[in-house]
Design an enzyme around this catalytic site. Structure first.
Site, PDB file in Angstrom:
ATOM      1  CD  GLU A 294     -48.208  16.555  38.280  1.00  0.00           C
ATOM      2  OE1 GLU A 294     -48.746  17.605  38.711  1.00  0.00           O
ATOM      3  OE2 GLU A 294     -47.486  15.821  38.992  1.00  0.00           O
ATOM      4  NE  ARG A 338     -54.916  19.655  38.231  1.00  0.00           N
ATOM      5  CZ  ARG A 338     -53.791  20.175  38.703  1.00  0.00           C
ATOM      6  NH1 ARG A 338     -53.260  21.245  38.125  1.00  0.00           N
ATOM      7  NH2 ARG A 338     -53.195  19.649  39.752  1.00  0.00           N
ATOM      8  CG  ASP A 367     -51.888  18.855  43.532  1.00  0.00           C
ATOM      9  OD1 ASP A 367     -51.751  17.887  44.306  1.00  0.00           O
ATOM     10  OD2 ASP A 367     -50.932  19.381  42.943  1.00  0.00           O
ATOM     11  CD  GLU A 395     -47.270  20.239  46.330  1.00  0.00           C
ATOM     12  OE1 GLU A 395     -47.089  20.539  45.140  1.00  0.00           O
ATOM     13  OE2 GLU A 395     -47.653  19.105  46.695  1.00  0.00           O
TER      14      GLU A 395
END
Length: 701
Positions: A294, A338, A367, A395
């Site tokens: 990232e 991914r 994630d 999150e």
């Protein structure tokens, strides 16, 4: 005289109100007097005093002080402590090197003819034993025939704080950082000690103080003095501090022209800086690194591997007792599925990492989604110890607004069978080192802690901190039992209320999944904040930051084909694990759309088609939030009024937002399915355009 009496009465009422009020600050360390007189009397007979061994240590002093504080509150009378011989009924703290079988941190609680003994091979073991005894008292256990032995199954049990030097917390939803860097080292906030007590009570023994998107400032002498001040508070409670480090630090603060791990000057810089750290913090735990992920710099910038980078830091540690945790969360734009990228980067490096290096792997391959299959690296790197990383800060699970107990999520991953060495090769056995005979092991939770008075924003968010610590200590524990423990220690022991609350906790995660991402949908949340639904997101800085990349909705069906006809991500798993998911007819429905693109009209074993099952789950999940509200309301008489009102209000928001998720996803996917809602399900009252406008405003775009 009348005014004086009136003033005294007002002060008395105010004082009583303050005693009754519970703002959540004490977490599960609430040492209020036990309501049962008989239970109090039973424990009082065994708690006439606390005897410390000589010589004592700061950790033993902390253990005895906690035990004294807790017992005096719970039993309603003084419990003295000292070193003099005690009479019958005293609690003796004992460090016995002969108890090597307990390990460095294990403990034994036993009743003897002379009283109760809390034994450990070290003072840390005694500390954990004192908290275990208090947990027994708090949860209403009786002292007769007490005989309890426990030791941690995982060596390094850490909280990862994603806190920044400016006081912000990345993906933090409970206020600003608890670390007051501008005040340190001169002023040490008393809250740090309460934080250390809470960690010790559940067995957490390490704290990464700063964000994995790290600032190089933490490696400067100025900040190392600040870190040392925090370490001084945590140390008596058995916790070591760690730092996330910026890979480019030799350039940013070292004046070098490169950060190449094979450059001798870079190696010398890291070795010198590491020595400085240990001179300031002798028990420093080590480094956590996010590199080449990232946009973060890393060794691949110089054509080197992750092993090259991690091993250079391991050499910098030299003789110091520290470790390197190198995160495997890496993915590059436009590099295929991914799901596969961390595996493809790290699997070839198995066996190339130095002994002090652990590779830190997220529970799932994408994630921290609400439900993910276990990461394919577990079981695939037998020569490398792996740290399991889970996220306590919500999150992708509704922030501090939605009530979601994560014990079941963590346990689901730990119990997943990798089949790496045949049946029973669970993720837990990979992580604790027993499967592959590693002497070093670790587990990490991304902290949900902030400066809010109740620590976690949502009062029930505390249960996730608690459950993580307890599972990190012993992954065989049942999350339902931990929910009951936490409820009894934090909210109430009234049977009906306890049953209502624990039922909500135990079902909350599955409810959240149903009204947001049922059947294996994933990564369809709002782009910027990761909050709320945005399944229509089709444009971003990179494809794998969009929603359409993951759900693949079209006229033919829904879901990401990861079989041999698609990305073939399934091939990363052992054949036995792969077999569970490979056939859409037998794939568990919770993972169906993770691995298969399924026709809207495909009959499922529930007797419904994909479209019907999808809609049914969205609607039942939303309806279940109403059930959560009803259950929580039942507990009102037994729960602190302020806490109950807080959660009640958040559940109302959760109900509204569950409907928001349901309507947004149903209307969006209906464009492709081209089918009506099943009979009996009320249609949304808003149009998709209305909902998109709401989301655009919410995402501040």
């Amino acid at each position: 005289m009348f005014l004086r009496l009136l003033l005294c009465a007002c002060l008395l009422l105010t004082s009583r109100a303050e005693v009754r009020a519970d703002d959540g600050y004490r977490l599960w360390l609430k040492y209020d007097q036990l309501p049962e007189a008989g239970l109090r009397k039973a424990w009082q007979a065994h708690a006439k005093g606390i005897l410390l061994p000589e010589p004592t240590t700061p950790t033993l002093q902390a253990a005895a002080s906690e035990l004294q504080l807790g017992l005096q509150g719970l039993l309603g009378r003084p419990v003295p402590k000292g070193a003099a011989p005690g009479g019958r009924g005293s609690i003796r703290l004992r460090v016995a090197s002969a108890e090597a079988a307990l390990g460095r941190e294990g403990y034994r609680l036993t009743m003897t003819g002379g009283g109760l003994e809390i034994t450990g091979a070290t003072d840390a073991g005694v500390l954990y034993g004192c908290f275990a005894l208090l947990r027994q008292v708090q949860t209403g256990q009786r002292p007769e025939a007490l005989n309890l032995t426990s030791q941690p199954r995982i060596q390094h049990r850490l909280l990862n704080h994603w806190d920044n030097p400016n006081g912000t917390v990345e993906r933090g939803y409970a206020g600003s950082s608890i670390w007051k860097w501008l005040e340190l080292p001169e002023r040490v906030d008393p809250r740090y000690q309460d934080y250390a007590r809470a960690n010790a009570s559940v067995g957490i023994n390490g704290v990464v103080l700063n964000n994995v998107n790290a600032s190089a400032r933490y490696l400067t002498p100025e900040y190392l003095r600040k870190v040392a001040a925090v370490a001084n508070v945590l140390r008596p409670y058995g916790q070591r501090v760690y730092l996330s480090v910026l890979w480019a630090a030799p350039k940013v603060i070292g004046g070098l022209k490169t950060s190449d791990p094979l450059d001798p000057q870079v190696q010398a810089w890291w070795a010198a800086r590491t020595n400085e750290i240990y001179q300031t913090i002798p028990d420093f735990g080590g480094f956590l690194v996010k590199a080449n992920s990232e946009g973060e710099p890393g060794p691949q910038d110089y054509g080197r591997t992750h092993a090259d980078g991690a091993n250079m830091l391991a050499r910098a540690l030299g003789p110091h007792d520290g470790i390197v945790m190198w995160r495997a969360f890496v993915y590059q734009a436009g590099s295929g599925d991914r799901f596969k990228q961390a595996y493809e980067d790290f699997k070839p490096l198995d066996g190339q990492f130095a002994p002090k290096v652990l590779v830190q792997v997220k529970n799932g391959p994408i994630d921290f989604q609400a439900r993910e299959p276990f990461h394919p690296l577990f079981g695939a790197m037998p020569r490398t110890p792996l740290v399991l990383e889970v996220q306590l800060t919500q999150e992708y699970l509704g922030f501090a607004t939605h009530l979601v107990y994560l014990g079941p999520l963590i346990k689901e991953c730990l119990e997943a069978d990798t089949y790496a060495q045949g049946p029973g090769s669970t993720v837990a056995k990979v992580v604790d080192g027993t499967l592959e005979k590693h002497a070093i092991s670790g587990i990490a939770g991304v902290a949900n802690i902030g400066a809010d008075r109740n620590w976690t924003g949502h009062p029930v968010g505390q249960a996730n901190w608690y459950a993580f610590g307890r599972l990190a200590w012993d992954h065989t524990l049942d999350p339902a039992d931990l929910a009951r423990e936490w409820t009894r220690m934090t909210l109430t022991r009234e049977p009906a209320a306890e049953a209502a609350i624990t039922s909500v906790l135990n079902q909350s995660r599955s409810i959240y999944v149903r009204y947001t991402t049922p059947l294996g949908l994933h990564h369809i949340m709002g782009q910027t904040l990761h909050y709320g639904p945005e399944p229509w997101l089709a444009s971003s800085a990179r494809p794998d930051w969009t929603a359409v990349y993951y759900h693949k909705a079209d006229a033919a069906g829904l879901g990401f084909d990861r079989t041999a006809t698609g990305s073939d991500a399934l091939a990363l798993y052992a054949p036995e694990a792969r077999a569970r998911w490979a056939d859409p007819a037998t794939c568990p429905l919770d993972y169906l759309l993770w691995f298969h693109h399924v026709s809207w009209n495909q009959p499922l074993r529930t007797g419904r088609t994909l479209w019907q099952e999808l809609t049914t789950r969205y609607y039942s999940g939303t309806d279940s939030v109403q059930w959560m509200q009803q259950q929580w309301a039942r507990a009102a008489p037994a729960v602190d009024a302020e806490t109950h009102a807080d959660v009640t209000a958040r559940l109302r928001v959760q109900q509204r937002e569950a409907q928001w998720w349901r309507d947004a996803c149903m209307l969006y996917f209906q464009q492709f399915a081209r089918q009506p809602l099943p009979p009996g399900l009320p249609p949304p009252t808003r149009t998709l355009a209305d909902i998109k406008e709401q989301v655009d405003i919410y995402q501040l775009r």
